[in-house]
Design a protein around this motif. Structure first.
Motif, PDB file in Angstrom:
ATOM      1  N   ALA A  44       2.711   3.414  10.431  1.00  0.00           N
ATOM      2  CA  ALA A  44       2.635   3.065   9.122  1.00  0.00           C
ATOM      3  C   ALA A  44       1.547   4.007   8.476  1.00  0.00           C
ATOM      4  CB  ALA A  44       1.873   1.590   9.024  1.00  0.00           C
ATOM      5  N   PRO A  45       0.427   4.436   9.040  1.00  0.00           N
ATOM      6  CA  PRO A  45      -0.500   5.475   8.582  1.00  0.00           C
ATOM      7  C   PRO A  45       0.135   6.801   8.540  1.00  0.00           C
ATOM      8  CG  PRO A  45      -1.473   4.700  10.523  1.00  0.00           C
ATOM      9  CD  PRO A  45      -0.402   3.718  10.181  1.00  0.00           C
ATOM     10  N   LEU A  46       1.123   7.109   9.355  1.00  0.00           N
ATOM     11  CA  LEU A  46       1.951   8.286   9.252  1.00  0.00           C
ATOM     12  C   LEU A  46       2.783   8.676   8.223  1.00  0.00           C
ATOM     13  CD1 LEU A  46       2.631   8.930  13.118  1.00  0.00           C
ATOM     14  CD2 LEU A  46       0.922   9.818  11.728  1.00  0.00           C
ATOM     15  N   PHE A  47       3.682   7.499   7.879  1.00  0.00           N
ATOM     16  CA  PHE A  47       4.666   7.764   6.878  1.00  0.00           C
ATOM     17  C   PHE A  47       4.488   6.842   5.744  1.00  0.00           C
ATOM     18  CE2 PHE A  47       6.650   8.738  11.072  1.00  0.00           C
ATOM     19  CZ  PHE A  47       7.008  10.170  10.588  1.00  0.00           C
ATOM     20  N   ALA A  48       3.794   5.699   5.745  1.00  0.00           N
ATOM     21  CA  ALA A  48       3.909   4.769   4.823  1.00  0.00           C
ATOM     22  C   ALA A  48       3.003   5.184   3.528  1.00  0.00           C
ATOM     23  CB  ALA A  48       3.222   3.271   4.954  1.00  0.00           C
ATOM     24  N   PRO A  49       2.067   5.814   3.377  1.00  0.00           N
ATOM     25  CA  PRO A  49       1.418   6.483   2.310  1.00  0.00           C
ATOM     26  C   PRO A  49       2.267   7.445   1.829  1.00  0.00           C
ATOM     27  CG  PRO A  49      -0.105   6.320   4.005  1.00  0.00           C
ATOM     28  CD  PRO A  49       1.128   6.166   4.784  1.00  0.00           C
ATOM     29  N   SER A  50       2.959   8.558   2.521  1.00  0.00           N
ATOM     30  CA  SER A  50       3.904   9.436   1.883  1.00  0.00           C
ATOM     31  C   SER A  50       5.079   8.782   1.153  1.00  0.00           C
ATOM     32  CB  SER A  50       4.358  10.530   3.078  1.00  0.00           C
ATOM     33  OG  SER A  50       3.431  10.885   3.551  1.00  0.00           O
ATOM     34  N   VAL A  51       5.744   7.729   1.963  1.00  0.00           N
ATOM     35  CA  VAL A  51       6.875   7.149   1.128  1.00  0.00           C
ATOM     36  C   VAL A  51       6.276   6.421   0.028  1.00  0.00           C
ATOM     37  CG1 VAL A  51       8.382   5.064   1.541  1.00  0.00           C
ATOM     38  CG2 VAL A  51       7.909   6.676   3.391  1.00  0.00           C
ATOM     39  N   GLY A  52       5.154   5.619  -0.052  1.00  0.00           N
ATOM     40  CA  GLY A  52       4.578   4.782  -1.312  1.00  0.00           C
ATOM     41  C   GLY A  52       4.089   5.818  -2.329  1.00  0.00           C
ATOM     42  N   GLY A  53       3.647   7.071  -1.868  1.00  0.00           N
ATOM     43  CA  GLY A  53       3.308   8.120  -2.876  1.00  0.00           C
ATOM     44  C   GLY A  53       4.639   8.632  -3.335  1.00  0.00           C
ATOM     45  N   LEU A  54       5.770   8.872  -2.686  1.00  0.00           N
ATOM     46  CA  LEU A  54       6.984   9.096  -3.540  1.00  0.00           C
ATOM     47  C   LEU A  54       7.617   8.247  -4.464  1.00  0.00           C
ATOM     48  CD1 LEU A  54       9.230  11.473  -3.347  1.00  0.00           C
ATOM     49  CD2 LEU A  54      10.237  10.520  -1.414  1.00  0.00           C
ATOM     50  N   ILE A  55       7.713   6.793  -3.918  1.00  0.00           N
ATOM     51  CA  ILE A  55       8.141   5.952  -4.425  1.00  0.00           C
ATOM     52  C   ILE A  55       7.246   5.920  -6.000  1.00  0.00           C
ATOM     53  CG2 ILE A  55       8.653   3.413  -4.758  1.00  0.00           C
ATOM     54  CD1 ILE A  55       8.945   3.702  -1.843  1.00  0.00           C
ATOM     55  N   ALA A  56       5.934   5.700  -5.905  1.00  0.00           N
ATOM     56  CA  ALA A  56       5.169   5.311  -7.269  1.00  0.00           C
ATOM     57  C   ALA A  56       5.414   6.789  -7.980  1.00  0.00           C
ATOM     58  CB  ALA A  56       3.696   5.439  -6.727  1.00  0.00           C
ATOM     59  N   GLY A  57       5.468   7.955  -7.536  1.00  0.00           N
ATOM     60  CA  GLY A  57       5.263   9.194  -8.202  1.00  0.00           C
ATOM     61  C   GLY A  57       6.937   9.216  -8.920  1.00  0.00           C
ATOM     62  N   GLU A  58       8.008   8.573  -8.510  1.00  0.00           N
ATOM     63  CA  GLU A  58       9.099   8.631  -9.102  1.00  0.00           C
ATOM     64  C   GLU A  58       9.467   7.313  -9.954  1.00  0.00           C
ATOM     65  OE1 GLU A  58      11.262  11.371  -9.154  1.00  0.00           O
ATOM     66  OE2 GLU A  58       9.897  12.253  -7.813  1.00  0.00           O
ATOM     67  N   LEU A  59       8.887   6.247  -9.606  1.00  0.00           N
ATOM     68  CA  LEU A  59       9.248   4.922 -10.148  1.00  0.00           C
ATOM     69  C   LEU A  59       8.430   4.194 -10.519  1.00  0.00           C
ATOM     70  CD1 LEU A  59      12.287   3.990  -7.534  1.00  0.00           C
ATOM     71  CD2 LEU A  59      12.598   5.090  -9.825  1.00  0.00           C
ATOM     72  N   GLY A  60       7.099   4.727 -10.366  1.00  0.00           N
ATOM     73  CA  GLY A  60       5.965   3.919 -10.576  1.00  0.00           C
ATOM     74  C   GLY A  60       5.406   2.819  -9.539  1.00  0.00           C
ATOM     75  N   TRP A  61       4.015   2.440  -9.389  1.00  0.00           N
ATOM     76  CA  TRP A  61       3.443   1.588  -8.547  1.00  0.00           C
ATOM     77  C   TRP A  61       4.268   0.075  -8.318  1.00  0.00           C
ATOM     78  CZ3 TRP A  61       1.317  -3.211  -9.596  1.00  0.00           C
ATOM     79  CH2 TRP A  61       1.038  -3.573 -10.577  1.00  0.00           C
ATOM     80  N   ARG A  62       4.844  -0.182  -9.275  1.00  0.00           N
ATOM     81  CA  ARG A  62       5.294  -1.594  -8.962  1.00  0.00           C
ATOM     82  C   ARG A  62       6.606  -1.564  -8.100  1.00  0.00           C
ATOM     83  NH1 ARG A  62       3.556  -5.101 -12.851  1.00  0.00           N
ATOM     84  NH2 ARG A  62       2.071  -4.234 -14.518  1.00  0.00           N
ATOM     85  N   ALA A  63       7.454  -0.262  -8.224  1.00  0.00           N
ATOM     86  CA  ALA A  63       8.578  -0.143  -7.306  1.00  0.00           C
ATOM     87  C   ALA A  63       7.948  -0.220  -5.820  1.00  0.00           C
ATOM     88  CB  ALA A  63       9.014   1.155  -7.642  1.00  0.00           C
ATOM     89  N   VAL A  64       6.699   0.066  -5.567  1.00  0.00           N
ATOM     90  CA  VAL A  64       6.197  -0.102  -4.068  1.00  0.00           C
ATOM     91  C   VAL A  64       6.387  -1.334  -3.608  1.00  0.00           C
ATOM     92  CG1 VAL A  64       4.106   0.203  -2.751  1.00  0.00           C
ATOM     93  CG2 VAL A  64       4.767   1.889  -4.441  1.00  0.00           C
ATOM     94  N   PHE A  65       6.206  -2.307  -4.268  1.00  0.00           N
ATOM     95  CA  PHE A  65       6.293  -3.784  -4.165  1.00  0.00           C
ATOM     96  C   PHE A  65       7.720  -4.246  -3.779  1.00  0.00           C
ATOM     97  CE2 PHE A  65       2.012  -3.730  -5.707  1.00  0.00           C
ATOM     98  CZ  PHE A  65       1.517  -4.303  -4.833  1.00  0.00           C
ATOM     99  N   VAL A  66       8.601  -3.722  -4.389  1.00  0.00           N
ATOM    100  CA  VAL A  66       9.959  -3.837  -4.182  1.00  0.00           C
ATOM    101  C   VAL A  66      10.203  -3.429  -2.993  1.00  0.00           C
ATOM    102  CG1 VAL A  66      12.324  -3.631  -5.008  1.00  0.00           C
ATOM    103  CG2 VAL A  66      10.575  -3.781  -6.627  1.00  0.00           C
ATOM    104  N   ALA A  67       9.805  -2.124  -2.372  1.00  0.00           N
ATOM    105  CA  ALA A  67       9.968  -1.590  -1.276  1.00  0.00           C
ATOM    106  C   ALA A  67       9.743  -2.322  -0.153  1.00  0.00           C
ATOM    107  CB  ALA A  67       9.594  -0.165  -0.956  1.00  0.00           C
ATOM    108  N   LEU A  68       8.328  -3.120  -0.412  1.00  0.00           N
ATOM    109  CA  LEU A  68       7.973  -4.097   0.583  1.00  0.00           C
ATOM    110  C   LEU A  68       8.549  -5.243   0.687  1.00  0.00           C
ATOM    111  CD1 LEU A  68       4.005  -4.229  -0.026  1.00  0.00           C
ATOM    112  CD2 LEU A  68       5.226  -3.251   2.001  1.00  0.00           C
ATOM    113  N   ALA A  69       9.371  -5.865  -0.163  1.00  0.00           N
ATOM    114  CA  ALA A  69      10.212  -6.720  -0.222  1.00  0.00           C
ATOM    115  C   ALA A  69      11.387  -6.509   0.879  1.00  0.00           C
ATOM    116  CB  ALA A  69      10.539  -7.303  -1.417  1.00  0.00           C
ATOM    117  N   LEU A  70      11.964  -5.341   0.384  1.00  0.00           N
ATOM    118  CA  LEU A  70      12.965  -4.771   1.364  1.00  0.00           C
ATOM    119  C   LEU A  70      12.309  -4.463   2.859  1.00  0.00           C
ATOM    120  CD1 LEU A  70      14.614  -1.898  -1.314  1.00  0.00           C
ATOM    121  CD2 LEU A  70      15.446  -4.495  -0.387  1.00  0.00           C
TER     122      LEU A  70
END
Length: 470
Positions: free
Chosen positions: A213-239
């Motif tokens: 999680a700390p190895l990859f999750a922030p990078s994944v979250g930062g990429l998602i938020a950078g492209e789609l916004g912070w709200r898309a991060v929660f959609v990823a959490l649902a998946l």
């Protein structure tokens, strides 16, 4: 010659699944464990002896304590299954971290208020574990985790459309409450099947999976938020929650057969917690993982503001540094898993707690003086984080070994201390200014408190005590 582990006077044999149940995740049982020498039992009489019978429990010990039960050994399937379950709250926290400054700006709030979305999830997780633990002792392990993870998915989607900071914090509390089911059931499954050093090693191996999680999750979250916004991060959490739910449905066995389940409702649950609270050594051991979680979560909550706003790092640079620190967390857990084969868990705790106080104190000095600049801060911080994962598996394994008959309730108590203390203490850095000095000061104070509890609330450092070197 290795001295016998003083916290386990007689090696327990783990629980046997319900007759006729065959699952791919359960290894073939080996021969039953032999009895420990009588001297080990005498040496651990004070610290490791189980308490009196628990009201509502089917006996004073669970099936994992029966001497004729087969002994399971942790394998890769156990690690992957339980690690994925236990990682759900960690992923829910870490994938969202790079978005904290953006959330504060987008919702027109302060950094401290944005940090409450992390602390709120931790506090919700503490409450959730207190509820899920007794429920899992009453209804088995599978049903609570399936319901909890499903509701995690729902709350994740609601977070994605939260209109303001207050409903977002409330939803994060609910999210923590529901995904706590995955954590507490994973710990209870370990106690259902494994004890002593086996349990400690498996908990340490879980850190390898959780450490992703700390190895990859922030990078994944930062990429998602950078492209789609912070709200898309929660959609990823649902998946992600949906994938965990499917994995549990298909692969997780029921390790608590009907004949071992506790009867009764709220009164029985409260009686279980009252029983645990009367065991002062259990309480002290249960608090230690929570205080180490508070050290970790203080770093987790404060680091986006310390590193991005204080030192000018970008979201991607922060994610990279967070991943490097995650390597320290993982390595520490794996070193613990290796040495616990030869050194008893309580002896590891004694050394690690002292070392943690020394290193967090050094971190505070670096933050106050600015010695070494950013790199000086990062090097000492990495060393602190490398020690954080030593205490929780060892303290938890010793504590759970004392209460096998109510493993779910005991696991919930430990998990609630971890999540609750982590959530409550970590937010102090924001209240004290949110800079590097505030972060280091909270981490130092928490580690000193943990050492004091180990020294004065247990016999760990007492000559002639049950856990002394003798």
């Amino acid at each position: 010659m290795r001295e016998p582990d003083p916290q386990v006077p007689v090696p327990d044999a783990p629980a046997v699944p319900a007759p006729g149940t065959v699952t791919p995740s359960v290894p073939a049982p080996s021969t039953a464990a032999s009895a420990a020498p009588a001297t080990a039992a005498a040496a651990a009489a004070d610290a490791a002896a189980p308490g009196p019978a628990v009201p509502g429990a089917p006996g004073t010990a669970g099936a994992a304590d029966a001497p004729d039960s087969p002994r399971y050994r942790p394998d890769a399937k156990h690690v992957l299954l339980l690690g994925t379950m236990a990682a759900l709250p960690a992923v829910s926290t870490d994938i969202y971290l790079p978005s904290l400054p953006e959330v504060a700006r987008d919702l027109g709030t302060t950094a401290a208020a944005a940090q409450l979305t992390i602390a709120g999830m931790m506090v919700g997780g503490a409450l959730g574990q207190l509820v899920v633990g007794p429920v899992s002792d009453r209804f088995g392990r599978r049903l609570p985790v399936l319901v909890g993870v499903a509701l995690h998915v729902v709350t994740s989607l609601l977070c994605a459309i939260a209109p303001a900071i207050v409903p977002l914090v409330a939803l994060r509390v609910a999210q923590g409450f529901f995904n706590a089911a995955a954590t507490v059931v994973a710990m209870a499954l370990i106690r259902d099947r494994f004890v002593g050093s086996d349990a400690s090693r498996l908990m340490s191996r879980l850190m390898l999976v959780i450490g992703v999680a700390p190895l990859f999750a922030p990078s994944v979250g930062g990429l998602i938020a950078g492209e789609l916004g912070w709200r898309a991060v929660f959609v990823a959490l649902a998946l992600f929650g949906t994938s965990v739910w499917v994995l549990v449905l298909l692969k997780m066995p029921e390790t608590l057969p009907a004949e071992r389940r506790r009867t009764g409702g709220v009164r029985t649950a409260l009686a279980g917690y009252a029983h645990l609270l009367r065991d002062r050594h259990f309480v002290a051991l249960a608090v230690l993982p929570g205080l180490m979680m508070a050290v970790l979560m203080t770093y987790v909550v404060a680091s986006p503001f310390v590193l991005q706003e204080g030192y000018g790092l970008t979201e991607h640079q922060f994610a990279l540094l967070f991943a490097v620190n995650g390597v320290g967390l993982v390595l520490g857990a794996q070193v613990n898993a290796a040495i616990v084969r030869r050194v008893s868990p309580i002896r590891i705790l004694r050394v690690v707690q002292v070392a943690t106080v020394v290193l967090t104190g050094a971190l505070l000095v670096v933050a106050l003086t600015g010695a070494g600049g950013l790199w000086g801060l990062l090097v000492v911080l990495w060393l602190v984080l490398a020690l954080v994962n030593f205490a929780p598996p060892n303290a938890s394994a010793i504590a759970l070994g004392r209460h096998g008959a109510i493993a779910g309730t005991a696991a919930a108590f430990i998990g609630a201390c971890q999540a609750g203390l982590g959530g409550l203490v970590s937010n102090l850095s924001g209240l004290f200014g949110g800079d590097a000095v505030a972060m280091a000061a909270v981490m130092t104070g928490t580690s000193v408190l943990a050492l004091a509890i180990l020294a004065f609330a247990t016999p760990a450092f007492r000559r002639g005590g049950a856990w002394s070197l003798g």
